[in-house]
Design a protein around this motif. Structure first.
Motif, PDB file in Angstrom:
ATOM      1  N   HIS A  69       8.209 -39.828  33.324  1.00  0.00           N
ATOM      2  CA  HIS A  69       7.100 -40.179  32.437  1.00  0.00           C
ATOM      3  C   HIS A  69       6.076 -39.046  32.389  1.00  0.00           C
ATOM      4  CE1 HIS A  69       4.130 -43.490  31.079  1.00  0.00           C
ATOM      5  NE2 HIS A  69       3.436 -42.359  31.086  1.00  0.00           N
ATOM      6  N   ILE A  70       5.667 -38.676  31.169  1.00  0.00           N
ATOM      7  CA  ILE A  70       4.587 -37.699  30.973  1.00  0.00           C
ATOM      8  C   ILE A  70       3.523 -38.313  30.075  1.00  0.00           C
ATOM      9  CG2 ILE A  70       3.937 -35.536  29.853  1.00  0.00           C
ATOM     10  CD1 ILE A  70       6.322 -34.225  30.744  1.00  0.00           C
ATOM     11  N   ASN A  71       2.269 -38.149  30.445  1.00  0.00           N
ATOM     12  CA  ASN A  71       1.144 -38.519  29.584  1.00  0.00           C
ATOM     13  C   ASN A  71       0.605 -37.255  28.926  1.00  0.00           C
ATOM     14  OD1 ASN A  71       1.050 -41.379  30.118  1.00  0.00           O
ATOM     15  ND2 ASN A  71       0.337 -40.863  32.171  1.00  0.00           N
ATOM     16  N   VAL A  72       1.059 -37.005  27.711  1.00  0.00           N
ATOM     17  CA  VAL A  72       0.690 -35.785  26.991  1.00  0.00           C
ATOM     18  C   VAL A  72      -0.750 -35.919  26.495  1.00  0.00           C
ATOM     19  CG1 VAL A  72       1.275 -34.257  25.074  1.00  0.00           C
ATOM     20  CG2 VAL A  72       3.101 -35.459  26.320  1.00  0.00           C
ATOM     21  N   GLY A  73      -1.599 -35.002  26.928  1.00  0.00           N
ATOM     22  CA  GLY A  73      -3.007 -35.062  26.574  1.00  0.00           C
ATOM     23  C   GLY A  73      -3.888 -35.550  27.699  1.00  0.00           C
ATOM     24  N   SER A  74      -3.269 -35.995  28.808  1.00  0.00           N
ATOM     25  CA  SER A  74      -4.047 -36.459  29.955  1.00  0.00           C
ATOM     26  C   SER A  74      -4.422 -35.285  30.847  1.00  0.00           C
ATOM     27  CB  SER A  74      -3.245 -37.478  30.771  1.00  0.00           C
ATOM     28  OG  SER A  74      -2.260 -36.821  31.560  1.00  0.00           O
ATOM     29  N   ASN A  75      -5.277 -35.546  31.823  1.00  0.00           N
ATOM     30  CA  ASN A  75      -5.656 -34.515  32.785  1.00  0.00           C
ATOM     31  C   ASN A  75      -4.494 -34.117  33.679  1.00  0.00           C
ATOM     32  OD1 ASN A  75      -8.347 -34.545  31.879  1.00  0.00           O
ATOM     33  ND2 ASN A  75      -8.883 -36.228  33.258  1.00  0.00           N
ATOM     34  N   TYR A  76      -3.440 -34.941  33.687  1.00  0.00           N
ATOM     35  CA  TYR A  76      -2.299 -34.708  34.570  1.00  0.00           C
ATOM     36  C   TYR A  76      -1.114 -34.075  33.830  1.00  0.00           C
ATOM     37  CZ  TYR A  76      -5.335 -38.019  36.801  1.00  0.00           C
ATOM     38  OH  TYR A  76      -6.451 -38.646  37.292  1.00  0.00           O
ATOM     39  N   GLU A  77      -1.321 -33.785  32.558  1.00  0.00           N
ATOM     40  CA  GLU A  77      -0.237 -33.219  31.748  1.00  0.00           C
ATOM     41  C   GLU A  77       0.382 -31.964  32.368  1.00  0.00           C
ATOM     42  OE1 GLU A  77      -0.573 -30.368  28.224  1.00  0.00           O
ATOM     43  OE2 GLU A  77      -0.783 -32.346  27.296  1.00  0.00           O
ATOM     44  N   PRO A  78      -0.397 -30.977  32.837  1.00  0.00           N
ATOM     45  CA  PRO A  78       0.236 -29.751  33.343  1.00  0.00           C
ATOM     46  C   PRO A  78       1.230 -29.999  34.474  1.00  0.00           C
ATOM     47  CG  PRO A  78      -2.102 -29.389  32.984  1.00  0.00           C
ATOM     48  CD  PRO A  78      -1.874 -30.862  32.818  1.00  0.00           C
ATOM     49  N   LYS A  79       0.831 -30.799  35.470  1.00  0.00           N
ATOM     50  CA  LYS A  79       1.736 -31.078  36.581  1.00  0.00           C
ATOM     51  C   LYS A  79       2.936 -31.896  36.132  1.00  0.00           C
ATOM     52  CE  LYS A  79      -0.182 -29.133  40.194  1.00  0.00           C
ATOM     53  NZ  LYS A  79       0.533 -28.067  40.963  1.00  0.00           N
ATOM     54  N   GLN A  80       2.721 -32.805  35.191  1.00  0.00           N
ATOM     55  CA  GLN A  80       3.827 -33.627  34.710  1.00  0.00           C
ATOM     56  C   GLN A  80       4.812 -32.803  33.884  1.00  0.00           C
ATOM     57  OE1 GLN A  80       1.707 -36.892  32.873  1.00  0.00           O
ATOM     58  NE2 GLN A  80       1.235 -37.842  34.839  1.00  0.00           N
ATOM     59  N   ILE A  81       4.318 -31.815  33.150  1.00  0.00           N
ATOM     60  CA  ILE A  81       5.210 -30.895  32.442  1.00  0.00           C
ATOM     61  C   ILE A  81       6.086 -30.150  33.447  1.00  0.00           C
ATOM     62  CG2 ILE A  81       5.260 -28.704  31.173  1.00  0.00           C
ATOM     63  CD1 ILE A  81       2.961 -29.747  29.471  1.00  0.00           C
TER      64      ILE A  81
END
Length: 264
Positions: free
Chosen positions: A109-121
């Motif tokens: 799961h990725i939340n694109v646009g969230s503060n956590y996007e870079p790590k999730q990418i």
């Protein structure tokens, strides 16, 4: 796509269409209705026509005896609603662990646009690479979600699904934009199959109308959790959703076939 990935992708769908029932919500929400006796729910939805079910790795022993020969996806990150921020999905497993759990695919799961996007990418990129080496399909759950982001905006969703393809996924899940016309842009933003999330239950007719609209826009199916596993009759609603996806039925016809009342 290597032969192993293709073979396993066929195990979680039917003729390029997908009815996935995610039940990984035990991490996010706890043992809510439909998940306490998850064995019975898995049996019901797979008898009803689900192509596969999805859980976290620890639930695998409860899945296999009850999935009626259908596919199995292991989800690899998660968060809780009682934690600091539910958008902060953290790694919960690896592709190798999913193989040991008997999975036919993995999801992330990725939340694109969230503060956590870079790590999730970074996380999805690593999962896709590991999965490719092991011939394991990747279902990327790419949501448009973060400060100032409209979760149902077609442009944002189009960006989210393209990100999943760019990082090496094989199948993409995202939110529905609300109508077939706008969702066509989302589907056209990637060459990968796109399935829609179910979201919070809004009633059978609303659920099936959304599925019908997504399919009309070119979607490949759904990955629908609470609207199915918390339904009073999980087998019947799964059958209705399957009729739209696999038999091209209308919302009303699907409800009628499943023996569910048509209420608007």
């Amino acid at each position: 796509m290597n032969a192993g990935t293709r073979a396993r992708l066929d195990r979680i769908g039917t003729d390029g269409r997908y009815l996935v029932v995610p039940m990984d919500h035990g991490i996010t929400l706890g043992a809510v209705r439909g998940l306490k006796d998850i064995e019975s729910t898995i049996d019901a939805v797979t008898r009803g026509g689900a192509d596969c079910v999805l859980t976290q790795k620890g639930i695998a022993p409860r899945v296999h005896p009850n999935k009626n020969g259908k596919g199995y996806v292991v989800h690899l990150n998660g968060s809780t609603v009682i934690g600091p921020d539910s958008d902060d999905k953290r790694l919960t497993g690896t592709v190798e662990e999913a193989v040991r759990a008997g999975a036919d695919a993995v999801s992330f799961h990725i939340n694109v646009g969230s503060n956590y996007e870079p790590k999730q990418i970074e996380g999805l990129a690593r999962v896709a690479d590991d999965a490719d080496r092991l011939g394991m399909p990747v279902l990327a759950m790419t949501y448009a979600r973060g400060p100032g982001v409209d979760e149902h905006d077609a442009q944002a969703l189009g960006h989210a699904v393209r990100l999943g393809e760019e990082l090496g996924a094989d199948l993409i899940k995202t939110a529905y934009s609300g109508d077939a016309e706008s969702f066509a842009h989302v589907v056209e933003s990637t060459r990968l199959p796109v399935v829609i999330a179910g979201g919070a239950p809004e009633g059978d007719h609303a659920t099936l109308t959304a599925v019908r609209g997504a399919m009309d826009a070119g979607a490949a199916g759904v990955s629908m959790g609470r609207s199915i596993f918390q339904h009073d009759d999980p087998e019947a609603i799964t059958s209705a959703v399957s009729a739209v996806i696999h038999d091209d039925a209308s919302a009303d016809d699907a409800l009628d076939r499943a023996g569910l009342s048509v209420e608007i």
